[in-house]
Structures are given as structure tokens and as C-alpha cells.
Write an enzyme that holds these catalytic residues in place. Structure first.
Site, short mmCIF file in Angstrom:
data_model
loop_
_atom_site.label_atom_id
_atom_site.label_comp_id
_atom_site.label_asym_id
_atom_site.label_seq_id
_atom_site.Cartn_x
_atom_site.Cartn_y
_atom_site.Cartn_z
N ASP A 143 0.82 -1.23 0.00
CA ASP A 143 0.00 0.00 0.00
C ASP A 143 0.84 1.27 0.00
OD1 ASP A 143 1.06 -0.08 2.51
OD2 ASP A 143 -0.85 -0.16 3.59
N GLY A 144 2.17 1.13 -0.06
CA GLY A 144 3.03 2.31 -0.11
C GLY A 144 3.65 2.69 1.22
N GLN A 182 11.23 25.66 -0.26
CA GLN A 182 9.99 26.19 0.33
C GLN A 182 10.31 26.55 1.79
OE1 GLN A 182 7.20 26.70 -1.48
NE2 GLN A 182 5.97 27.49 0.18
N ASP A 235 22.37 32.33 -12.28
CA ASP A 235 21.52 33.44 -11.81
C ASP A 235 22.16 34.07 -10.56
OD1 ASP A 235 20.99 31.72 -9.64
OD2 ASP A 235 19.26 30.87 -10.67
N LYS A 263 18.50 35.10 -14.86
CA LYS A 263 17.50 34.05 -15.13
C LYS A 263 16.09 34.57 -14.83
CE LYS A 263 16.71 30.49 -12.12
NZ LYS A 263 16.90 29.21 -11.45
N ASP A 323 25.90 25.49 -10.00
CA ASP A 323 24.64 25.75 -9.29
C ASP A 323 24.64 24.88 -8.04
OD1 ASP A 323 22.25 26.96 -8.78
OD2 ASP A 323 21.27 26.33 -10.63
C1 R5P Z 1 17.07 27.44 -7.61
O1 R5P Z 1 16.87 28.36 -6.85
C2 R5P Z 1 18.26 26.53 -7.52
O2 R5P Z 1 19.41 27.21 -7.10
C3 R5P Z 1 18.50 25.85 -8.86
O3 R5P Z 1 18.83 26.84 -9.82
C4 R5P Z 1 17.28 25.12 -9.32
O4 R5P Z 1 16.80 24.29 -8.30
C5 R5P Z 1 17.59 24.29 -10.54
O5 R5P Z 1 16.43 23.63 -10.93
P1 R5P Z 1 16.29 22.98 -12.34
O6 R5P Z 1 17.47 22.04 -12.53
O7 R5P Z 1 14.98 22.25 -12.26
O8 R5P Z 1 16.25 24.06 -13.36
#
Ligand code: R5P
Length: 282
Positions: free
Chosen positions: A34-35, A90, A159, A182, A208
Site C-alpha cells: 500500500d506504499g 519552500q 543566476d 534568469k 549551481d
Molecule cells: C534554484 O533556486 C536553484 O538554485 C536551482 O537553480 C534550481 O533548483 C535548478 O532547478 P532545475 O534544474 O529544475 O532548473
């Protein structure tokens, strides 16, 4: 010390156990039809100093982390290492009525000490109810780049959010850095507007903290490839890599892709094990 490896952090946990020369405890984690998830720590941890290592990429991982902590509740002391703390994007209520997911998880963790690595937003740290430390793996990426023998290299963040990361990595590699602009259209689509950076005939390393769908990096690589670089490399701390992210990234014309091993992935060429061992010994 005994190390308990969560399902998503087995390789990293094994490396940490090897370096500390301590026991790597076997776990049994299974899904019911059931998960529901069944979790058992198979070794004796009563009265021990235990370190649970588990990245929380998704909801299942979060549940496993809580179950592993509960299974170790007879330990004398529990360190919890969350190499990749998911849900950290979040970290606050962006729109009325939203749950602050990072807080929901963080404030319920009961451990004597918590270690995270490059958590997406350090603001999350205030939600933990135990002493917590956010370790920085960016210098390790910088040192790795230094030994790649790149041609007139430059580090580029896709970004502004990646500015500090790009700066730290570049300073360890002793090279220049910059960022692109970005614009996020929706949760799936990102557009990157070029900003003047001199990348012609140079080796570019796009960095990143998280690569999830690969959309951000693929767009950045495409934009940079229009400026005739010698070659484009991609590096990140946390290779979440959902779906066809790797293919998407390589199709954007990059030379190679590497990351740390906060998540068990084949691109994890830079280990954070020593960083964790050093923090555990403090
Ligand atoms: C965003 O704020 C993070 O620093 C990454 O740029 C983001 O999570 C990258 O997500 P994705 O690979 O889905 O573009």
C-alpha cells in the site's frame, strides 16, 4: 561511533565509515504493497554514538529519515547528517495559505546534532530544534576545477542566487567568475537572458547548488555556447537529476558534468566525506 546509512546515502555513508574506521550498520528498508515504508536498523545501537546519514530528495526519504531516527532512539547520542536537505526551496510562505515545508520537516527532527551541506537557504537552519551546522562543499568543487587543467577558465552562475557559490568556487580555483540573468516563467520553464561575459575561447564551468530538472543549466549552457567558448563544463553540489536531466544537460553541448556525492549519482566525483568526518570529530 556507528554509521547508519539511509537508502539515498549509502556510498557517502560507506566513505565516512571507512575514514572514521567504524561500523557501517545494515538497515532493512522495504515498501509495503500500500506504499507504507518498513524500516529496521539491523545492528545493535543501544548506548552507542550513532550517526545517521540520509539525503532527503523526496517525501519517501523524509519518512525513512524519521524512521531511522526512531529506530536509533536507544542510542546514547545521535548525529544526523542530511547531505542534501530537500524541501529547502519552500523555506517561507511565498503565497497566502502555503505550508512552509522546510519548517514542517526541520522542527520535528529530534537529534543531538544536525549537519547539512550547502542547504539551499541557510534561513532554514533557524527551524531546527537541535544544534545544527551547515557545511560548505563549494571549496571542494573549486579545488577539483583547479586540477582539471582548463584553458583560461571562468566560473559562471546561472543566476544571482548562485553568485556566492560561484564566488567561493572561483576563489578556490583562483579564477574569474560571473553570473547570468534568469527569469523563471513557471515551475518547469526558465529563460536565461545573456549578460556580457567574456567567454570566447575560454573553458566555462557553470555552477549551481542544485540541479533538478536540468532546465536552468541547459538554458545557461545554450546561451553560453552562442558566445564561442572553448568548452562548457557543468558542476553542482546536489545532483538531484530528475527524469531526463542528464540527457537534457549533455544535449545543450557541454563537455562534462561533475558534482559532489551528497546524493548517490554517477556524476558525484567530489566526495564530501572528509568534510563530514571533520565536523563529526569536532
Ligand atoms: C534554484 O533556486 C536553484 O538554485 C536551482 O537553480 C534550481 O533548483 C535548478 O532547478 P532545475 O534544474 O529544475 O532548473
Amino acid at each position: 561511533m556507528k554509521i547508519v546509512a539511509g537508502p539515498n546515502s549509502q556510498m557517502l555513508a560507506a566513505r565516512v565509515a571507512k575514514e572514521i574506521e567504524c561500523e557501517l550498520v545494515l538497515t532493512d528498508i522495504r515498501d509495503f504493497p500500500d506504499g507504507e515504508i518498513y524500516t529496521r536498523v539491523c545492528g545493535d545501537v543501544e548506548g552507542e554514538n550513532v550517526t545517521v546519514i540520509q539525503s532527503t530528495i523526496n517525501t519517501r526519504d523524509v519518512m525513512c529519515m524519521f524512521q531511522l531516527l526512531d529506530a536509533c532512539d536507544k542510542a546514547d547520542k545521535i548525529n544526523l547528517v542530511i547531505p542534501y536537505f530537500g524541501y529547502a526551496r519552500q523555506d517561507r510562505r511565498f503565497n497566502p495559505g502555503e505550508a512552509v515545508s522546510a519548517k514542517v520537516i526541520a522542527e520535528k527532527i529530534a537529534a543531538d546534532r544536525i549537519l547539512t551541506i550547502n542547504i539551499h537557504n541557510p534561513r532554514v537552519m533557524k527551524y531546527f530544534n537541535s544544534p545544527c551546522f551547515n557545511l560548505d562543499a563549494a571549496p571542494l568543487i573549486g579545488r577539483y576545477i583547479r586540477h582539471l587543467g582548463l584553458r583560461d577558465p571562468i566560473v559562471i552562475g546561472p543566476d544571482d542566487g548562485a553568485l556566492e557559490l560561484a564566488k567561493t568556487i572561483a576563489s578556490q580555483a583562483d579564477i574569474e567568475y560571473d553570473v547570468l540573468d534568469k527569469v523563471r516563467i513557471d515551475s518547469e520553464k526558465v529563460e536565461i537572458q545573456p549578460k556580457y561575459v567574456s567567454v570566447a575561447n575560454r573553458d566555462v564551468v557553470i555552477v549551481d547548488d542544485i540541479i533538478s530538472t536540468g532546465g536552468t543549466i541547459a538554458e545557461a549552457a545554450k546561451i553560453l555556447n552562442l558566445q564561442s567558448p572553448h568548452s562548457v563544463y557543468v558542476a553542482c553540489i546536489h545532483p538531484v537529476l530528475v527524469g531526463n536531466a542528464v540527457v537534457k544537460i549533455f544535449r545543450s553541448g557541454i563537455m562534462d558534468f561533475f558534482s559532489t556525492d551528497t546524493i548517490d549519482r554517477s556524476v558525484g566525483k567530489v566526495s564530501v566525506s572528509q568534510l563530514i568526518v571533520k565536523a563529526l570529530k569536532k
